[in-house]
Enzyme design. Sequence first.
Site, PDB file in Angstrom:
ATOM      1  N   ASN A   7       0.869  -1.179   0.000  1.00 42.74           N
ATOM      2  CA  ASN A   7       0.000   0.000   0.000  1.00 42.74           C
ATOM      3  C   ASN A   7       0.909   1.233   0.000  1.00 42.74           C
ATOM      4  OD1 ASN A   7      -1.867   1.999   0.401  1.00 42.74           O
ATOM      5  ND2 ASN A   7      -2.784   1.092   2.244  1.00 42.74           N
ATOM      6  N   ARG A  88      -2.357  -1.967  -3.615  1.00 39.67           N
ATOM      7  CA  ARG A  88      -3.641  -1.335  -3.360  1.00 39.67           C
ATOM      8  C   ARG A  88      -3.718  -0.072  -4.217  1.00 39.67           C
ATOM      9  NH1 ARG A  88      -5.951   0.722   2.398  1.00 39.67           N
ATOM     10  NH2 ARG A  88      -7.997   1.305   1.628  1.00 39.67           N
ATOM     11  N   HIS A 177     -13.140   1.669   0.513  1.00 35.22           N
ATOM     12  CA  HIS A 177     -12.964   0.592   1.507  1.00 35.22           C
ATOM     13  C   HIS A 177     -13.403  -0.764   0.949  1.00 35.22           C
ATOM     14  CE1 HIS A 177     -13.391   3.730   4.946  1.00 35.22           C
ATOM     15  NE2 HIS A 177     -12.123   3.465   4.759  1.00 35.22           N
ATOM     16  N   HIS A 203     -17.535  -0.432   8.521  1.00 38.35           N
ATOM     17  CA  HIS A 203     -16.088  -0.180   8.606  1.00 38.35           C
ATOM     18  C   HIS A 203     -15.931   1.208   9.216  1.00 38.35           C
ATOM     19  CE1 HIS A 203     -11.817  -0.296   6.980  1.00 38.35           C
ATOM     20  NE2 HIS A 203     -11.973   0.975   7.322  1.00 38.35           N
ATOM     21  N   GLY A 205     -13.441   3.500  11.266  1.00 39.47           N
ATOM     22  CA  GLY A 205     -12.110   3.776  11.808  1.00 39.47           C
ATOM     23  C   GLY A 205     -11.931   5.270  11.784  1.00 39.47           C
ATOM     24  N   ASN A 206     -10.740   5.700  11.428  1.00 40.66           N
ATOM     25  CA  ASN A 206     -10.523   7.128  11.276  1.00 40.66           C
ATOM     26  C   ASN A 206     -11.362   7.633  10.112  1.00 40.66           C
ATOM     27  OD1 ASN A 206      -9.392   9.528  11.873  1.00 40.66           O
ATOM     28  ND2 ASN A 206      -7.549   9.141  10.666  1.00 40.66           N
ATOM     29  N   GLY A 207     -11.292   6.900   8.994  1.00 41.38           N
ATOM     30  CA  GLY A 207     -12.278   7.076   7.928  1.00 41.38           C
ATOM     31  C   GLY A 207     -13.361   6.044   8.179  1.00 41.38           C
ATOM     32  N   ARG A 236     -13.446  14.187   9.038  1.00 38.15           N
ATOM     33  CA  ARG A 236     -14.243  14.512   7.846  1.00 38.15           C
ATOM     34  C   ARG A 236     -15.705  14.676   8.208  1.00 38.15           C
ATOM     35  NH1 ARG A 236     -12.347   9.551   4.195  1.00 38.15           N
ATOM     36  NH2 ARG A 236     -10.304   9.468   5.162  1.00 38.15           N
ATOM     37  N   GLY A 326     -10.796   0.391  13.222  1.00 36.42           N
ATOM     38  CA  GLY A 326     -10.344   0.899  14.523  1.00 36.42           C
ATOM     39  C   GLY A 326     -11.426   1.063  15.574  1.00 36.42           C
ATOM     40  N   GLY A 328     -14.798   0.225  15.269  1.00 35.35           N
ATOM     41  CA  GLY A 328     -15.698  -0.936  15.292  1.00 35.35           C
ATOM     42  C   GLY A 328     -15.117  -2.125  16.042  1.00 35.35           C
ATOM     43  N   GLU A 329     -13.807  -2.329  15.900  1.00 29.61           N
ATOM     44  CA  GLU A 329     -13.171  -3.473  16.559  1.00 29.61           C
ATOM     45  C   GLU A 329     -12.876  -3.204  18.031  1.00 29.61           C
ATOM     46  OE1 GLU A 329      -9.673  -4.530  14.222  1.00 29.61           O
ATOM     47  OE2 GLU A 329     -10.853  -4.366  12.399  1.00 29.61           O
ATOM     48  N   GLU A 379      -7.524  -6.151   4.981  1.00 27.31           N
ATOM     49  CA  GLU A 379      -7.466  -5.737   3.576  1.00 27.31           C
ATOM     50  C   GLU A 379      -6.250  -6.343   2.881  1.00 27.31           C
ATOM     51  OE1 GLU A 379      -7.910  -1.726   5.373  1.00 27.31           O
ATOM     52  OE2 GLU A 379      -9.048  -1.284   3.577  1.00 27.31           O
TER      53      GLU A 379
END
Length: 393
Positions: A7, A88, A177, A203, A205-207, A236, A326, A328-329, A379
């Site tokens: 990535n 990616r 994502h 999903h 996380g930060n995004g 965002r 991040g 969610g987990e 991912e």
Amino acid sequence: MKILSVNAGSSSLKFQMYEMPEEKVLISGVFERIGLDNGMYTLKINGEKIKKEKDLKDHSVAVQTLIDELLDNKIIESLDEIKAVGHRLVHGGEKYAESVVIDQDVIKTVEELSDLAPLHNPANLIGVRTFMELIPNATQVGCFDTAFHQTMKPEAFLYPVPYEWYEKYGVRKYGFHGMSHNYIANRCAELLGKKDSKIVSCHIGNGGSLCAIKDGKSFDTSMGFTPNAGLMMGSRSGGIDATLIPYVMQKTGKSMEEVFNDLNKNSGFVGVSGISSDSRDIEDAIAEGNERAKLSQEIYVQKIVNYIARYFVELQGLDAIVFTAGVGENSKATRAEILDKLECLGVKYDKELNDFRGEERLISTPDSSIKVYVIPTDEEVMIARDTYRLANK
Ligand code: ADP
């Protein structure tokens, strides 16, 4: 067969090396501050973390350093062992509905799609070109963040704007994502024991984006033309009324670029709370009684619940809701607040089962109308799987 999953960003490069098809991670790491002062990289081998400082003038130096480390650490004996490299790539537009072996035509197309992802596609391509040059015998594979969502129907991906914007300029919802939502689709189907299922993948996380998945395919998703759509995120805004942009420009004298910067970097959790984009800081501030932190969390949860409810109707019911990434987990509080609001749909969860972080687990009770899972996303392994498949074709 050894495969690298890569990535590449403008100043960073993350990688994992897999033994395939066993999906065993042999080494992983990240190169940071490429092209800047104080370059550094970290490696993880057999659970041990190694951190090194090295000036990384450009991506070539980073990739050459990676190759040297692979040889020094005896992960490979020679470069020929690396049969394929999976990259990616953020934007595949409408051109790519799945991963692809990269040749000059693909590079040209991804370059042309840079209009749609000016920050990401060019940076991803620097990675591709560097690996092509330094490991020329390996098959290079491109895995797109947008590809999974190409199964959306026009009623899901079109904006109600002049139709020629879509025809002439590609204005539509693309979604992102994709590697993560695809991983969740596969893993959740395995856990449910059926492929023909209705799932919402959260999903966050930060995004963050949600994806409505029907029979393993993306049916709808919350990100749009860009990744600043849908949910509220760390910094965002997510979806807003577009008209507020000219209004704020007029009121503040800011340029369009500055207002977009505010919507991307100074909104979301950090914008509303004034504290941080990181949900851990927000949780701490809430515990100390900070009202704006509490408000930011309430808006966040509300947006997620709205999308779950919407997808419940779009898919005409749900088999499972999955939390990943991040927040969610790891954030049991966020999961609990979302699930409490879904009680009206018959969702029931076990507070004790929810009291954990970072592993795969069913947290709903047997009498819940919808199963609720936490599934750590992966991912990188999706990239490795596609790369392995295409390299063996
Ligand atoms: P990215 O979108 O950058 O890939 P991640 O999916 O890694 O981000 O998510 C990072 C975010 O996850 C952090 O900014 C933080 O908000 C959240 N997070 C990580 N760990 C925890 C935790 N233990 N509790 C609550 N939130 C967490």
